[in-house]
Design a protein around this motif. Structure first.
Motif, PDB file in Angstrom:
ATOM      1  N   HIS A   1      -6.645   6.942   6.297  1.00  0.00           N
ATOM      2  CA  HIS A   1      -6.227   5.894   5.939  1.00  0.00           C
ATOM      3  C   HIS A   1      -7.245   4.684   5.101  1.00  0.00           C
ATOM      4  CE1 HIS A   1      -3.130   6.969   9.148  1.00  0.00           C
ATOM      5  NE2 HIS A   1      -2.733   7.714   7.992  1.00  0.00           N
ATOM      6  N   LEU A   2      -6.778   4.259   4.176  1.00  0.00           N
ATOM      7  CA  LEU A   2      -7.338   3.119   3.432  1.00  0.00           C
ATOM      8  C   LEU A   2      -7.085   1.810   3.826  1.00  0.00           C
ATOM      9  CD1 LEU A   2      -7.675   4.357  -0.536  1.00  0.00           C
ATOM     10  CD2 LEU A   2      -9.043   4.961   1.505  1.00  0.00           C
ATOM     11  N   VAL A   3      -5.951   1.681   4.428  1.00  0.00           N
ATOM     12  CA  VAL A   3      -5.337   0.503   4.799  1.00  0.00           C
ATOM     13  C   VAL A   3      -4.557   0.549   6.274  1.00  0.00           C
ATOM     14  CG1 VAL A   3      -3.912  -1.464   4.429  1.00  0.00           C
ATOM     15  CG2 VAL A   3      -5.194  -0.559   2.771  1.00  0.00           C
ATOM     16  N   GLU A   4      -4.884  -0.163   7.087  1.00  0.00           N
ATOM     17  CA  GLU A   4      -4.093   0.033   8.561  1.00  0.00           C
ATOM     18  C   GLU A   4      -3.683  -1.354   9.083  1.00  0.00           C
ATOM     19  OE1 GLU A   4      -5.587   3.072  11.548  1.00  0.00           O
ATOM     20  OE2 GLU A   4      -7.226   3.206  10.063  1.00  0.00           O
ATOM     21  N   ALA A   5      -2.364  -1.511   9.311  1.00  0.00           N
ATOM     22  CA  ALA A   5      -1.949  -2.727   9.782  1.00  0.00           C
ATOM     23  C   ALA A   5      -1.284  -2.659  10.884  1.00  0.00           C
ATOM     24  CB  ALA A   5      -1.241  -3.666   8.586  1.00  0.00           C
ATOM     25  N   LYS A   6      -1.305  -3.470  11.800  1.00  0.00           N
ATOM     26  CA  LYS A   6      -0.214  -3.293  13.208  1.00  0.00           C
ATOM     27  C   LYS A   6      -0.071  -4.728  13.588  1.00  0.00           C
ATOM     28  CE  LYS A   6      -0.501  -1.507  17.757  1.00  0.00           C
ATOM     29  NZ  LYS A   6      -1.159  -0.307  18.678  1.00  0.00           N
ATOM     30  N   GLY A   7       1.280  -5.082  13.843  1.00  0.00           N
ATOM     31  CA  GLY A   7       1.658  -6.184  14.317  1.00  0.00           C
ATOM     32  C   GLY A   7       1.238  -7.534  13.308  1.00  0.00           C
ATOM     33  N   LEU A   8       1.154  -7.290  11.910  1.00  0.00           N
ATOM     34  CA  LEU A   8       0.455  -8.391  11.106  1.00  0.00           C
ATOM     35  C   LEU A   8       1.476  -9.228  10.888  1.00  0.00           C
ATOM     36  CD1 LEU A   8      -2.021  -9.206   9.492  1.00  0.00           C
ATOM     37  CD2 LEU A   8      -0.928  -7.805   7.473  1.00  0.00           C
ATOM     38  N   SER A   9       1.017 -10.627  10.823  1.00  0.00           N
ATOM     39  CA  SER A   9       1.809 -11.731  10.565  1.00  0.00           C
ATOM     40  C   SER A   9       1.006 -12.677   9.707  1.00  0.00           C
ATOM     41  CB  SER A   9       2.588 -12.497  11.757  1.00  0.00           C
ATOM     42  OG  SER A   9       3.436 -11.579  12.362  1.00  0.00           O
TER      43      SER A   9
ATOM     44  N   VAL B   1       0.433   2.038   7.159  1.00  0.00           N
ATOM     45  CA  VAL B   1      -0.634   2.702   6.946  1.00  0.00           C
ATOM     46  C   VAL B   1      -0.551   2.985   5.323  1.00  0.00           C
ATOM     47  CG1 VAL B   1      -1.464   3.337   9.162  1.00  0.00           C
ATOM     48  CG2 VAL B   1      -0.113   4.909   7.498  1.00  0.00           C
ATOM     49  N   ILE B   2      -1.713   3.035   4.794  1.00  0.00           N
ATOM     50  CA  ILE B   2      -1.769   3.514   3.532  1.00  0.00           C
ATOM     51  C   ILE B   2      -2.811   4.611   3.264  1.00  0.00           C
ATOM     52  CG2 ILE B   2      -2.226   3.083   0.754  1.00  0.00           C
ATOM     53  CD1 ILE B   2      -1.286   0.008   1.424  1.00  0.00           C
ATOM     54  N   PRO B   3      -2.580   5.743   3.196  1.00  0.00           N
ATOM     55  CA  PRO B   3      -3.507   6.785   2.981  1.00  0.00           C
ATOM     56  C   PRO B   3      -4.287   6.892   1.702  1.00  0.00           C
ATOM     57  CG  PRO B   3      -1.279   7.615   3.825  1.00  0.00           C
ATOM     58  CD  PRO B   3      -1.057   6.444   3.211  1.00  0.00           C
ATOM     59  N   LYS B   4      -5.430   7.667   1.539  1.00  0.00           N
ATOM     60  CA  LYS B   4      -5.956   7.973   0.119  1.00  0.00           C
ATOM     61  C   LYS B   4      -5.109   8.543  -0.702  1.00  0.00           C
ATOM     62  CE  LYS B   4      -8.865  11.958   1.537  1.00  0.00           C
ATOM     63  NZ  LYS B   4     -10.161  12.632   1.652  1.00  0.00           N
ATOM     64  N   GLY B   5      -5.277   8.439  -1.953  1.00  0.00           N
ATOM     65  CA  GLY B   5      -4.787   9.150  -2.893  1.00  0.00           C
ATOM     66  C   GLY B   5      -3.258   8.917  -3.038  1.00  0.00           C
ATOM     67  N   ARG B   6      -2.919   7.646  -2.711  1.00  0.00           N
ATOM     68  CA  ARG B   6      -1.465   7.456  -2.941  1.00  0.00           C
ATOM     69  C   ARG B   6      -1.261   6.245  -3.868  1.00  0.00           C
ATOM     70  NH1 ARG B   6       0.908  11.494  -0.331  1.00  0.00           N
ATOM     71  NH2 ARG B   6       2.770  10.437  -0.006  1.00  0.00           N
ATOM     72  N   VAL B   7       0.115   6.240  -4.695  1.00  0.00           N
ATOM     73  CA  VAL B   7       0.504   5.268  -5.417  1.00  0.00           C
ATOM     74  C   VAL B   7       1.549   4.550  -4.695  1.00  0.00           C
ATOM     75  CG1 VAL B   7       1.143   4.530  -7.591  1.00  0.00           C
ATOM     76  CG2 VAL B   7      -0.429   6.172  -7.405  1.00  0.00           C
ATOM     77  N   VAL B   8       1.374   3.345  -4.194  1.00  0.00           N
ATOM     78  CA  VAL B   8       2.321   2.536  -3.536  1.00  0.00           C
ATOM     79  C   VAL B   8       3.082   1.559  -4.192  1.00  0.00           C
ATOM     80  CG1 VAL B   8       3.045   1.559  -1.190  1.00  0.00           C
ATOM     81  CG2 VAL B   8       0.961   3.237  -1.116  1.00  0.00           C
TER      82      VAL B   8
END
Length: 291
Positions: free
Chosen positions: A4-12, A27-34
């Motif tokens: 995962h390139l990005v991981e957010a948990k309970g983010l405000s 989460v944003i894994p590698k190799g994705r277009v979001v």
């Protein structure tokens, strides 16, 4: 290293006195277009700024294993950001910008920038002030895509551009930057134009995460039925997320498998991202009038 390139948990996150992003986890894994979708004021820009360390909030956020706000200098070696307004110094020539970037960023490739610019109508000796808005955006992308980064954040990158310039921008992005290892997060209002490029979608609604899903799983989870208007009452009784008009009739969108008796009254069609976005980010009572 995490996939995962990005991981957010309970983010405000707050924007002034307003809570712009409210307790989101993803989460944003590698190799994705979001695709990051949301109405104006939904919190998209605030979230993107947090990803590159321009704002901080409560909860957990890691990008490339780093805390964006406190480790921003290190983070920006691996993350590219194009805000909703492409800002380049108007006095500079394009080749001077390449020289400037070479001195500023350790992972910038001047040769790659020249190669990418050859795909555009922008000349190396052109001054920024002589370029059209579309050409400025193309030049900006060529410069940013010449950084050997792992994550690109694009906030309304084609805002105000004509359809040809938008198409050229996204073709360059996919052809020259996406390689199965890098990921891109795109916020845009031109949902129809980028749907075919996306692997995943995140929908924000008034700061809440209404949906975070891959398009593959979206097609499995959500079902749209095209039907004759004569059976509209039966469709409505099954409580679809959204009822709307399609060519030659009406359609109903369901979260999950509709009852067999209802499915038999219609024909499956692929729900568009736009229809799903409307269904998940509008007042429930308004859905009853959309068929």
């Amino acid at each position: 290293m995490s996939e995962h390139l990005v991981e957010a948990k309970g983010l405000s996150l707050s924007y002034g006195p307003k809570k712009a992003v409210d307790d989101v986890s993803f989460v944003i894994p590698k190799g994705r277009v979001v695709g990051l979708l949301g109405h104006n004021g939904a919190g998209k820009t605030t979230l993107m700024k947090a990803l590159v360390g321009l704002t901080q909030g409560q909860g957990e956020l890691q990008v490339m294993g780093l805390r964006p706000h406190s480790q921003r200098v290190e983070l920006l070696e691996s993350v590219c950001y194009i805000p909703d307004v492409a800002i380049l110094p108007r006095w500079a020539r394009v080749d001077e910008l390449i020289t400037l970037m070479s001195g500023l960023h350790p992972r910038f490739s001047a040769d790659r920038a020249r190669t990418l610019l050859r795909r555009t109508s922008v000349g190396l000796k052109d001054k920024v002030k002589t370029l059209s808005k579309g050409m400025v955006v193309q030049a900006h992308l060529a410069l940013i895509a010449s950084i050997d980064a792992r994550l690109m954040i694009l906030d309304e990158p084609t805002l105000g551009l004509d359809v040809i310039s938008r198409k050229s921008f996204y073709e360059m992005l996919i052809d020259e930057w996406c390689d199965g290892e890098r990921s891109v997060v795109i916020s845009t209002h031109q949902v129809e134009e980028i749907e075919s490029l996306l692997s995943d979608v995140m929908m924000l609604n008034e700061g809440k995460l209404a949906l975070s899903i891959s398009l593959e799983d979206m097609d499995k989870r959500f079902v749209a039925l095209s039907h004759d208007p004569a059976v509209a009452d039966e469709m409505a009784a099954a409580h679809p997320l959204l009822r709307y008009r399609v060519q030659g009739g009406s359609a109903a969108l369901f979260d999950g498998q509709p009852p067999a008796s209802v499915e038999a009254l219609g024909r499956r069609v692929r729900p568009s991202l736009v229809d799903l976005f409307i269904a998940l980010t509008r007042a429930p009572e308004s859905n009853r009038t959309q068929f």
